[in-house]
Scaffold this active site. Sequence first.
Site, PDB file in Angstrom:
ATOM      1  N   PHE A 203      -9.543  -7.621   5.125  1.00  0.00           N
ATOM      2  CA  PHE A 203     -10.107  -6.366   5.652  1.00  0.00           C
ATOM      3  C   PHE A 203     -11.004  -5.651   4.642  1.00  0.00           C
ATOM      4  O   PHE A 203     -11.596  -4.617   4.949  1.00  0.00           O
ATOM      5  CB  PHE A 203      -8.974  -5.411   6.080  1.00  0.00           C
ATOM      6  CG  PHE A 203      -8.009  -6.031   7.057  1.00  0.00           C
ATOM      7  CD1 PHE A 203      -8.468  -6.620   8.229  1.00  0.00           C
ATOM      8  CD2 PHE A 203      -6.638  -6.020   6.812  1.00  0.00           C
ATOM      9  CE1 PHE A 203      -7.574  -7.197   9.138  1.00  0.00           C
ATOM     10  CE2 PHE A 203      -5.741  -6.592   7.705  1.00  0.00           C
ATOM     11  CZ  PHE A 203      -6.213  -7.187   8.866  1.00  0.00           C
TER      12      PHE A 203
ATOM     13  N   LYS B  76      -1.189 -17.657  -6.812  1.00  0.00           N
ATOM     14  CA  LYS B  76       0.263 -17.846  -6.636  1.00  0.00           C
ATOM     15  C   LYS B  76       0.661 -17.732  -5.162  1.00  0.00           C
ATOM     16  O   LYS B  76       1.692 -18.278  -4.760  1.00  0.00           O
ATOM     17  CB  LYS B  76       1.052 -16.880  -7.523  1.00  0.00           C
ATOM     18  CG  LYS B  76       0.914 -15.390  -7.200  1.00  0.00           C
ATOM     19  CD  LYS B  76       1.831 -14.910  -6.112  1.00  0.00           C
ATOM     20  CE  LYS B  76       1.469 -13.513  -5.643  1.00  0.00           C
ATOM     21  NZ  LYS B  76       2.197 -13.084  -4.442  1.00  0.00           N
TER      22      LYS B  76
ATOM     23  N   GLY C 207       0.837  -1.211   0.000  1.00  0.00           N
ATOM     24  CA  GLY C 207       0.000   0.000   0.000  1.00  0.00           C
ATOM     25  C   GLY C 207       0.865   1.251   0.000  1.00  0.00           C
ATOM     26  O   GLY C 207       0.657   2.187  -0.794  1.00  0.00           O
TER      27      GLY C 207
END
Length: 360
Positions: A98, A215, A15
């Site tokens: 989340f 993956k 992020g």
Amino acid sequence: AEPFRVAVIGSGNWGTTVAKIIAENTNERPEEFVRDVNMWVYEEDIEGRKLTDIINEEHENVKYLPGVKLPKNLHATPDLLAVASPADILVFNVPHQFLSRILQQLKGKIKPTARAISCLKGLNVEKNSCQLLSTQIENELNIHCGVLSGANLAPEIARECWSETTIAYVKPKDYRGKYDDVTPFTIKHLFHRPAYFHVQVIEDIAGASLGGALKNVIALAVGFVDGLNWGDNAKGAIIRLGLREMIHFGHTYFPGAKSYTLTCESAGAADLITSCAGGRNFKVGREIAATGKPAEQVEAELLNGQSAQGIITAAEVYEFLSSKGDLNSYPLLITVYLILKGERSAECIPEYFNKTEDVK
Ligand code: NAD
Ligand code: 13P
């Protein structure tokens, strides 16, 4: 046309790295984007100081991206709605467990004309349905959403080591026109950094999303065989079988997903290889096999608050495939789940291989 205001929802390892890239680009393209970028931070205390204050005063996310200076036009804030409500482009980048809660908080509180990009790697599994996270964002917020996914270990990109990524973005159904709306070119301008982050824009949202989600599970398996010291041939075998299961999963449950994306784009085999070489899931898998400790304990001990998404995704994919009566087609994905649950030991991997080997 008015420049687009961009918001980043999430401030973990990836992020914060993506927010850095975006703020560098908005700073260089004031005619296209509002220069200041707000990043939503899940607030926490670091030795008596708020993480948002540290990021804003020292321009560094000392917990999730230590040692990397962030652009001054990137601002951290703990108020989700203050970040998201005024934004024209919402960039989602949180661990996927989340996401649902965040979307509930945003429902009805964002611009109806906003566009979104999901940088998450995971799937939304509920009972017998399996949804792409970009579809979940589209359905919950009623806005158009693309996907960014690639062979992108955040710490390397944060240090501006060269890499490439895949963005899947199609023109929205309610497209408003070149100068008033986000186009694939707008998206490229927002993420592409010529010196170190090469963006390839494609249209295959499902293919780009599935590669990134699955993956993570396969990287755990490569970690297992590495933890057992079985050498590089074993890793190659796991990657090969993992790729086969990724492609089969796509063909079966997301028929629009292209094999080409899963093999030849950064979001496909390249991400699989990179993650299996040195990602967090790989490291957690290696430690589980080497020590016999439970997955959640290893995750907490190794990652300092970061997430290994493959642990959750393995359970979600198991639940979904089980509801479809389709466990037998995915011996590797299922074995990873059973090992994580402690129902099998990593040494049993060859048994499952033996079941899959066809004589051709
Ligand atoms: P991360 O693993 O660093 O997770 C930590 C983040 O989760 C922190 O921002 C923390 O504040 C937040 N968090 C903790 N509890 C929370 C709560 N209750 N509610 C909301 N947020 C909470 O996160 P990341 O590395 O930024 O990963 C985000 C997504 O990007 C994931 O889907 C991941 O698979 C994907 N991704 C990661 C990388 C990488 O190298 N890190 C690369 C590509 C894609
Ligand atoms: P990890 O979450 O396993 O570190 O993988 C990061 C990633 O997605 C690299 O592309």
